[in-house]
Design a protein around this motif. Structure first.
Motif, PDB file in Angstrom:
ATOM      1  N   ALA A 658       0.833  -1.203   0.000  1.00 55.64           N
ATOM      2  CA  ALA A 658       0.000   0.000   0.000  1.00 55.64           C
ATOM      3  C   ALA A 658       0.869   1.256   0.000  1.00 55.64           C
ATOM      4  CB  ALA A 658      -0.937  -0.011   1.208  1.00 55.64           C
ATOM      5  N   VAL A 659       1.930   1.224   0.806  1.00 53.82           N
ATOM      6  CA  VAL A 659       2.845   2.371   0.856  1.00 53.82           C
ATOM      7  C   VAL A 659       3.552   2.566  -0.479  1.00 53.82           C
ATOM      8  CG1 VAL A 659       4.953   3.252   1.935  1.00 53.82           C
ATOM      9  CG2 VAL A 659       3.189   2.189   3.351  1.00 53.82           C
ATOM     10  N   GLU A 660       4.057   1.461  -1.050  1.00 52.80           N
ATOM     11  CA  GLU A 660       4.809   1.572  -2.312  1.00 52.80           C
ATOM     12  C   GLU A 660       3.918   2.004  -3.470  1.00 52.80           C
ATOM     13  OE1 GLU A 660       7.960   1.299  -5.160  1.00 52.80           O
ATOM     14  OE2 GLU A 660       7.732   1.797  -3.029  1.00 52.80           O
ATOM     15  N   PHE A 661       2.717   1.457  -3.550  1.00 48.69           N
ATOM     16  CA  PHE A 661       1.824   1.826  -4.658  1.00 48.69           C
ATOM     17  C   PHE A 661       1.412   3.302  -4.548  1.00 48.69           C
ATOM     18  CE2 PHE A 661       0.217  -2.852  -4.944  1.00 48.69           C
ATOM     19  CZ  PHE A 661       1.463  -3.231  -5.411  1.00 48.69           C
ATOM     20  N   ALA A 662       1.196   3.767  -3.325  1.00 53.44           N
ATOM     21  CA  ALA A 662       0.861   5.179  -3.128  1.00 53.44           C
ATOM     22  C   ALA A 662       2.024   6.067  -3.572  1.00 53.44           C
ATOM     23  CB  ALA A 662       0.515   5.439  -1.666  1.00 53.44           C
ATOM     24  N   ARG A 663       3.241   5.623  -3.247  1.00 49.74           N
ATOM     25  CA  ARG A 663       4.416   6.399  -3.658  1.00 49.74           C
ATOM     26  C   ARG A 663       4.542   6.463  -5.178  1.00 49.74           C
ATOM     27  NH1 ARG A 663       9.099   6.114  -5.688  1.00 49.74           N
ATOM     28  NH2 ARG A 663       8.906   3.867  -6.071  1.00 49.74           N
ATOM     29  N   ILE A 664       4.341   5.334  -5.854  1.00 50.87           N
ATOM     30  CA  ILE A 664       4.449   5.298  -7.310  1.00 50.87           C
ATOM     31  C   ILE A 664       3.437   6.250  -7.947  1.00 50.87           C
ATOM     32  CG2 ILE A 664       4.046   3.834  -9.330  1.00 50.87           C
ATOM     33  CD1 ILE A 664       5.269   1.509  -7.750  1.00 50.87           C
ATOM     34  N   VAL A 665       2.189   6.197  -7.436  1.00 49.76           N
ATOM     35  CA  VAL A 665       1.130   7.034  -8.011  1.00 49.76           C
ATOM     36  C   VAL A 665       1.393   8.506  -7.727  1.00 49.76           C
ATOM     37  CG1 VAL A 665      -1.319   7.604  -7.883  1.00 49.76           C
ATOM     38  CG2 VAL A 665      -0.599   5.199  -7.965  1.00 49.76           C
ATOM     39  N   SER A 666       1.716   8.837  -6.474  1.00 48.32           N
ATOM     40  CA  SER A 666       1.885  10.250  -6.105  1.00 48.32           C
ATOM     41  C   SER A 666       3.125  10.864  -6.743  1.00 48.32           C
ATOM     42  CB  SER A 666       1.949  10.392  -4.589  1.00 48.32           C
ATOM     43  OG  SER A 666       3.067   9.692  -4.076  1.00 48.32           O
ATOM     44  N   GLU A 667       4.202  10.056  -6.893  1.00 47.93           N
ATOM     45  CA  GLU A 667       5.429  10.579  -7.480  1.00 47.93           C
ATOM     46  C   GLU A 667       5.497  10.372  -8.993  1.00 47.93           C
ATOM     47  OE1 GLU A 667       8.761   8.919  -5.456  1.00 47.93           O
ATOM     48  OE2 GLU A 667       8.116   9.605  -3.464  1.00 47.93           O
TER      49      GLU A 667
END
Length: 703
Positions: A658-667
């Protein structure tokens, strides 16, 4: 003159009388010397091999005729008997018997010749032999050598059947051995020659009492066996009358006093009751009910059993479980919770196990959560992980059931619920969609979401075929959004640690192979055995073990080692047409990876990666808690794993993804998304090839 001589002697001699000089000895030394003298000996241990006096006395023992020598030993034995020295007495009688059976010693040359009455001598020898046998029997009796006692008594009685002492001692030995008939014969034999012998009469009374006791025990045993046989026959009759099938297995369980029985064991029409085992395969738990009446229902017992102490999430309740029973063919059949046990059993489709014996028979009932209780657990895990990450917030819920959508949403403080996918994807407040529907629906639902410009997190397997996945990635790029397949395990911190170790030349060196396992019995497999076709075991819904849990170790290997040169699969096929599990081999340039996966059995095997310089052992392909390195040179292990995210069962750890996917989307990290896309493309090609090799074809394969 004489006087002068006398005076001269007196000058040379002492005027006092003196003893000759002697060596001083202690009291203990004096006692030791005295013990060497036969008169003062207190035990045979005091004998000395060079003791001339003792040897002379011993020689005297063996001088004379055989009868004289034997009688001498007999007297010694009798003296020992008086002091209850049974072993020494037995040895003396044995020497006496040996003397009687040995050759007659020749007299010395200068001895005076005395005429011997041979007939009288022979008679004396027989008398002595009989007495020695009878007396040695007494010694053996007192020493509890009952077999030797009987043999000595028999020898004495062969010489003199009227020897009452021999009869008495034989009877006593037989009684001690619990040979009651033989003891009785010996008593009667002795009383025949001395009917007034009080000791023999007393012994006979004891033997008869023992005989009566044994007869009573035997009668009780026969009565018990006869009653048990009647009860068993009555029970068999009751089972036949009710058309109930019973079977015994090789290893029946120990149920102590629980048993299948009739309220009146001798009346086949009385109420029949069964022990019942309730099994919870999903959690490897069980409950045992000692007695279930034939007119009772399973629900009556579930009311007081559920919820169970180990069910912390309170999943199991009377209304959330389905019940199954074993059939005579080894499968399962659904059992109505409100149907009487007799109705379930008299159909002839199910059986009672174990045993030909009543105390080994039991009824087995398997409890499985209903479909509604099982749905959305993976979605539940994702939402909890998303909230825990602090990067996501649940905005909208879709379900074909409005009531279910609202119930699920309110549980997570979300009040936007849709039953229409068009309305759902049109919601402008939603930026990303998590899809965990049946596998065959992934492609169409993800395509609709991507075209609505929503980022999509797609639960594995992303699609049914490589062609569908290619199309989804094409649409995602076209719409400028991300499509990420939710392989949670390769986002775990300890998996990333493992990835570094595999490429560490110092720790592993060249890779020689790997063995990966993920096998967990599925509660839905109970439905398959019962003749049903749940979604995950349905070809129409793109189901099977390979794409459900086999995909975890396949992805595990591909993310570690890359695309294999080739792959093979040996599955076992369920009655529904999908694979229930199997063994996969991925071939790389210089090594192979073996994968064992299944949804129809469970394995606790660890996962291992083998290198020239060491071996890495991991507790599993998901939720990695242990990463251990084995050094073959130093012969030692080292635990390398870091902290592992923990969640309450039945949820699973999805926080790190969840943390990594959020990072990919936001960045907007296209590079990281591209690496995940590459893994997804290889995985779908490998798993599709493995399926097609074995004729496991989905409707999407035919389009």
């Amino acid at each position: 003159m004489a006087t002068g001589n006398i005076t001269g002697l007196e000058g040379k001699m002492s005027m006092t009388a003196e003893l000759p000089p002697v060596q001083q000895k202690t009291a203990d030394e004096l006692v030791a010397e005295m013990k060497k003298m036969p008169l003062f000996m207190t035990s045979m241990d005091d004998m000395d091999e060079d003791n001339d006096m003792l040897e002379a006395i011993k020689a005297l023992v063996y001088e004379g005729t055989r009868a004289e020598v034997a009688d001498n030993f007999r007297v010694q034995g009798n003296d020992c008997v008086k002091t209850r020295q049974w072993r020494e007495a037995r040895d003396s009688y044995t020497k006496a018997l040996a003397a009687l059976k040995g050759p007659q010693q020749a007299p010395p040359a200068d001895a005076e010749i005395v005429e011997i009455d041979e007939e009288a001598e022979e008679k004396q020898e027989r008398t002595l032999e009989e007495a020695c046998y009878a007396n040695r029997a007494l010694c053996n009796l007192e020493m509890k050598n009952y077999g030797s006692c009987n043999r000595d008594c028999a020898a004495a009685l062969r010489m003199n059947p009227r020897n009452v002492k021999a009869w008495f001692r034989a009877a006593s030995a037989c009684l001690a051995l619990d040979k009651v008939p033989e003891a009785l014969d010996a008593c009667q034999g002795g009383l025949k020659f001395d009917s007034a012998n009080s000791a023999m009469q007393s012994l006979l009374a004891r033997v008869e009492k023992r005989q009566a006791h044994i007869a009573g025990l035997e009668k009780t045993r026969r009565d018990r066996e006869q009653r048990a046989a009647k009860e068993e026959a009555t029970l068999r009759l009751a089972l036949r009358q009710r058309n109930i099938i019973a079977r015994r297995t090789a290893n029946p369980p120990d149920m102590e006093d629980a048993a299948m029985k009739l309220t009146d064991p001798l009346d086949a029409n009385s109420t029949l009751s069964f022990p019942m085992i309730l099994l919870y395969p999903l959690h490897a738990q069980s409950d045992f009910v000692k007695a279930c009446g034939e007119e009772e229902t399973i629900a009556q017992h579930l009311e007081y059993i559920l919820p169970t102490p180990w069910d912390e999430s309170r999943e199991y309740s009377l209304h959330s479980v389905e019940c199954y029973m074993e059939t005579i063919h080894g499968g399962l059949i659904k059992a109505g919770k409100k149907v009487s046990i007799l109705k379930l059993l008299e159909s002839g489709k199910v059986e009672v196990v174990d045993g030909l014996r009543a105390e080994e028979r039991t009824l087995r009932c398997i409890l499985s959560l209903t479909r509604n209780a099982c749905t959305n657990w993976i979605t539940e895990s994702w939402i909890l992980a998303a909230h825990k990450s602090g990067q996501w917030k649940l905005h909208t819920v879709y379900s074909r059931s409005e009531e279910q959508a609202k119930t699920f949403g309110s549980k997570h403080d979300c009040h936007n619920a849709y039953t229409s996918l068009d309305s759902f994807f049109a919601d402008g407040g939603m930026h990303a969609v998590y899809i965990a529907s049946p596998n065959s629906l992934h492609y169409e639902q993800a395509k609709q979401a991507l075209k609505a410009k929503k980022h999509v997190i797609l639960e594995k397997p992303a699609t049914s075929t490589p062609e569908e996945l290619d199309d989804l990635f094409r649409i995602a790029k076209q719409e400028g959004v991300f499509l990420i397949e939710a392989f949670r395990h390769i986002q775990e911190a300890n998996y990333k640690l493992l990835h570094k170790l595999v490429n560490d030349e110092k720790r592993l060196g060249p890779i020689y192979g790997a063995s990966l396992t993920y096998a967990s019995y599925s509660s839905r497999y109970n439905n398959v055995l019962a003749g049903e076709v749940p979604n995950i075991f349905n070809l129409d819904f793109s189901g099977g073990s390979l794409v459900d849990i086999g995909v975890y170790p396949v992805t595990f290997a591909i993310a570690l080692f890359g695309k294999p040169k080739s792959q093979t699969y040996v599955p076992f096929i369920c009655r529904t047409g999908v694979d229930g599990g199997g063994v996969i081999v991925l071939r790389y340039e210089n090594f192979g990876v073996q994968i064992n996966h299944s949804k129809s059995y469970t394995s606790a095997a660890v996962c291992e990666v083998y290198g020239e310089k060491g071996t890495i052992m991991v507790n599993g392909t998901t939720d990695i808690r242990s990463v251990t390195h084995w050094d073959p040179v130093g012969k030692k292990t080292e635990e390398l794993a870091g902290r592992c995210e923990t969640v309450e069962k039945p949820n699973v750890n999805m926080v790190e993804e969840a943390v990594e996917f959020a990072r990919i989307v936001s960045e907007g990290d296209r590079e990281a998304a591209g690496k995940l896309e590459g893994i997804s493309r290889v995985v779908i090609k490998v798993t599709s090839d493995l399926r097609r090799q074995n004729g496991i074809l989905y409707p999407a394969d035919k389009r």
